[in-house]
Design an enzyme around this catalytic site. Structure first.
Site, short mmCIF file in Angstrom:
data_model
loop_
_atom_site.label_atom_id
_atom_site.label_comp_id
_atom_site.label_asym_id
_atom_site.label_seq_id
_atom_site.Cartn_x
_atom_site.Cartn_y
_atom_site.Cartn_z
N GLU A 85 80.72 34.08 60.94
CA GLU A 85 80.26 33.21 62.03
C GLU A 85 80.97 33.56 63.33
OE1 GLU A 85 77.72 31.20 61.63
OE2 GLU A 85 77.73 30.46 59.56
N ARG A 103 69.61 26.13 71.12
CA ARG A 103 70.53 25.99 69.97
C ARG A 103 70.12 26.90 68.82
NH1 ARG A 103 73.54 20.47 67.73
NH2 ARG A 103 74.59 21.51 65.99
N ASN A 162 71.34 30.47 64.97
CA ASN A 162 70.77 30.88 63.69
C ASN A 162 70.59 32.39 63.56
OD1 ASN A 162 70.54 28.27 62.63
ND2 ASN A 162 68.71 27.93 63.88
N HIS A 169 70.41 34.06 60.22
CA HIS A 169 70.32 33.01 59.21
C HIS A 169 68.97 32.93 58.51
CE1 HIS A 169 74.16 31.82 60.74
NE2 HIS A 169 74.21 30.70 60.06
N LYS A 174 80.09 27.37 71.10
CA LYS A 174 79.25 26.39 70.39
C LYS A 174 79.09 25.15 71.26
CE LYS A 174 77.59 24.27 66.37
NZ LYS A 174 77.53 24.19 64.93
N LYS A 203 75.66 18.02 63.71
CA LYS A 203 74.67 18.08 62.62
C LYS A 203 75.38 17.69 61.33
CE LYS A 203 71.30 21.62 63.90
NZ LYS A 203 70.72 22.89 63.44
N ARG A 218 75.05 1.26 59.53
CA ARG A 218 74.24 1.83 60.62
C ARG A 218 75.06 2.68 61.60
NH1 ARG A 218 71.85 -3.17 60.13
NH2 ARG A 218 69.83 -3.01 59.10
N HIS A 225 77.89 31.54 52.06
CA HIS A 225 77.05 31.50 53.25
C HIS A 225 77.39 32.63 54.23
CE1 HIS A 225 74.72 29.91 56.56
NE2 HIS A 225 75.80 29.91 57.31
N GLU A 262 68.44 20.88 69.21
CA GLU A 262 67.75 22.11 68.83
C GLU A 262 66.26 22.10 69.16
OE1 GLU A 262 69.08 23.88 65.17
OE2 GLU A 262 67.48 25.37 65.22
N HIS A 312 69.65 32.65 54.83
CA HIS A 312 69.29 31.45 54.06
C HIS A 312 68.40 31.81 52.88
CE1 HIS A 312 70.14 28.43 57.54
NE2 HIS A 312 71.20 28.57 56.75
N1 LIG Z 1 76.75 21.05 60.28
C1 LIG Z 1 76.65 22.28 60.70
O1 LIG Z 1 76.37 22.54 61.87
C2 LIG Z 1 76.93 23.37 59.74
C3 LIG Z 1 77.07 24.69 60.20
C4 LIG Z 1 77.40 25.68 59.29
C5 LIG Z 1 77.56 25.36 57.94
N2 LIG Z 1 77.41 24.06 57.52
C6 LIG Z 1 77.61 23.70 56.12
O2 LIG Z 1 78.96 23.97 55.80
C7 LIG Z 1 79.04 24.18 54.39
C8 LIG Z 1 79.93 25.37 54.14
O3 LIG Z 1 81.21 25.11 54.65
P1 LIG Z 1 82.50 25.89 54.12
O4 LIG Z 1 82.23 27.33 54.13
O5 LIG Z 1 83.65 25.36 54.88
O6 LIG Z 1 82.53 25.49 52.58
P2 LIG Z 1 83.37 24.40 51.73
O7 LIG Z 1 83.51 23.15 52.45
O8 LIG Z 1 82.70 24.38 50.40
O9 LIG Z 1 84.79 25.10 51.59
C9 LIG Z 1 84.91 26.31 50.88
C10 LIG Z 1 85.93 26.19 49.75
O10 LIG Z 1 87.25 26.19 50.29
C11 LIG Z 1 87.97 25.04 49.84
N3 LIG Z 1 88.89 24.72 50.94
C12 LIG Z 1 88.60 24.11 52.09
N4 LIG Z 1 89.66 24.12 52.90
C13 LIG Z 1 90.66 24.75 52.23
C14 LIG Z 1 91.99 25.09 52.56
N5 LIG Z 1 92.49 24.83 53.76
N6 LIG Z 1 92.73 25.71 51.62
C15 LIG Z 1 92.21 26.03 50.40
N7 LIG Z 1 90.94 25.75 50.05
C16 LIG Z 1 90.17 25.12 50.95
C17 LIG Z 1 86.91 24.02 49.53
O11 LIG Z 1 87.37 23.07 48.61
C18 LIG Z 1 85.81 24.91 48.94
O12 LIG Z 1 86.12 25.22 47.60
C19 LIG Z 1 77.62 24.36 53.89
O13 LIG Z 1 77.25 23.21 53.18
C20 LIG Z 1 76.81 24.50 55.16
O14 LIG Z 1 75.49 23.99 55.02
C21 LIG Z 1 77.10 23.08 58.41
ZN LIG Z 2 75.93 29.67 59.41
#
Ligand SMILES: NC(=O)c1ccc[n+]([C@@H]2O[C@H](COP(=O)([O-])OP(=O)(O)OC[C@H]3O[C@@H](n4cnc5c(N)ncnc54)[C@H](O)[C@@H]3O)[C@@H](O)[C@H]2O)c1
Ligand SMILES: [Zn+2]
Length: 367
Positions: A185, A241, A245, A248, A227, A143, A121, A265, A237, A252
């Site tokens: 971003e 917030r 987006n 987006h 942020k 999030k 929990r 993304h 949100e 998306h």
């Molecule tokens: N929670 C939120 O507010 C929020 C906001 C934006 C995006 N997201 C989510 O984030 C995700 C995308 O995140 P991302 O772009 O970081 O993708 P990711 O976590 O898939 O990382 C991208 C790639 O880089 C690799 N990687 C990570 N760090 C590395 C490093 N230091 N050196 C070499 N390789 C490395 C990972 O293994 C992966 O292959 C999506 O699922 C999206 O929905 C969440």
């Molecule tokens: Zn984004």
């Protein structure tokens, strides 16, 4: 070291930004009053690079860290992976005072955060983001969640971390394409909130593309400040917030119709932000030269800004947009810009205008 506080009353926490902070992970966690036992969740790209350093840093401060490795990539953000993590946490006998460290990009952060929000929990968790996107965006704001077959991020929670540790040195091995996607971003923060940041980005983009540590430190800190401020004002949100987006809605939909394969993304939202800027001209009077500045900076960052779509593809994209969970009452609502640094959310946009923004007349930027 830069420190940005996310002021959320009892759920407040610091974002620490600097070089080599991973070595301080244990010392930093020791200040949070957590239990001894903990688990680092990381992925198959990040764990081999930074897993041991993180484990050693925690052990040095008296913690007993287990390392759980999930597959790299978006498909790992699933219930199946969550269950595998729960089982490993149970095998390691994590208890109510134990904590989780998310070491990786946004996928690891969202998934490990969800595991932390739900196991026993709710356990405390610490974010150690290792992609630019995760450092400026996903690790901050609480999030957390995962994907279903039916769509991205359909299951989730709000669960704020106790600390976010952005070690800029972890960005060194990040592939250039992923780094550029994070810049999408970064640029977004300039457009939605901070005209000066946008100007600085225009000026410092070459240094940023070289990952110059001082430039990067200042930029990551400013993005986190923005942020943090937006999340402070609207944690769950219900209004403001939504400005995060910007770009987006189209982004998306583009990711969805290409089945999350073709565009990262950040690439999809670069296209989405330029389209949203064009819509902004039509609906809020964003000056045309500002649209050009916006398109130009994404181009200079090496990001795509336009789509070549045939009529059936365009139809699919528009249909996907109407499925987005940000849609209410059958109307597509957009975040639109009045100027660079000033946006408005909840703008109702007729579908015909969206279609025009995706199929623009050649601009002055074309060769
Ligand atoms: N929670 C939120 O507010 C929020 C906001 C934006 C995006 N997201 C989510 O984030 C995700 C995308 O995140 P991302 O772009 O970081 O993708 P990711 O976590 O898939 O990382 C991208 C790639 O880089 C690799 N990687 C990570 N760090 C590395 C490093 N230091 N050196 C070499 N390789 C490395 C990972 O293994 C992966 O292959 C999506 O699922 C999206 O929905 C969440
Ligand atoms: Zn984004």
């Amino acid at each position: 070291m830069g420190i940005v506080n996310v002021a959320l009353g009892k759920r407040s926490y610091d974002i620490k930004i600097g070089t080599g902070l991973l070595y301080r992970l244990g010392a930093e966690c020791a200040q949070l009053g957590l239990g001894t036992r903990c688990a680092i969740i990381s992925d198959t790209n990040v764990a081999p690079r930074f897993g041991t350093t993180a484990q050693k840093a925690l052990a040095k401060s008296g913690f007993a860290p287990a390392l759980i490795t999930i597959p790299a990539g978006e498909t790992a953000k699933s219930l199946k992976t969550v269950e595998a993590c729960y089982n490993q946490l149970a095998a390691q006998r994590l208890e109510r005072k134990s904590f989780i460290v998310a070491l990786g990009g946004g996928v690891v952060g969202d998934l490990a955060g969800f595991v932390a929000a739900t196991y026993l929990r709710g356990l405390p968790f610490v974010q150690v983001p290792t992609t630019l996107l995760a450092q400026v965006d996903s690790s901050v704001g609480g999030k957390v969640g995962l994907n279903l077959k039916a769509g991205k991020n359909l299951v989730g929670a709000f669960h704020q971390p106790r600390l976010v540790l952005c070690d800029l040195r972890t960005l060194v091995p990040l592939p250039m394409r992923e780094y550029r996607a994070g810049l999408a971003e970064v640029i977004k923060y300039g457009i939605i909130y901070d005209a000066r940041l946008f100007q600085h980005l225009e000026r410092d983009l070459p240094k940023l593309l070289r990952r110059d540590p001082r430039t990067l430190a200042a930029v990551v800190a400013r993005c986190c400040e923005i942020k943090a401020e937006v999340v402070r004002q609207d944690e769950t949100e219900s209004g403001l917030r939504a400005i995060l987006n910007f770009g987006h809605t189209i982004g998306h939909a583009l990711e969805a119709i290409s089945h999350y394969g073709r565009y990262l993304h950040g690439e999809a939202i670069a296209i989405g932000q330029v389209a949203a800027a064009r819509l902004s001209t039509e609906i809020l009077g964003l000056p045309a030269p500002d649209v050009d500045r916006i398109e130009r900076i994404f181009q200079r960052a090496g990001l795509p800004t336009r789509l070549e779509l045939n009529a059936p593809q365009r139809k699919k994209l528009l249909a996907a947009m109407q499925l987005d969970k940000k849609v209410s009452g059958g109307e597509v609502k957009f975040v639109l810009a009045r100027g660079i640094g000033a946006v408005e959310f909840g703008q109702r946009v007729p579908m015909a205008a969206v279609e025009r923004s995706l199929n623009p007349q050649p601009s002055t930027l074309d060769p």
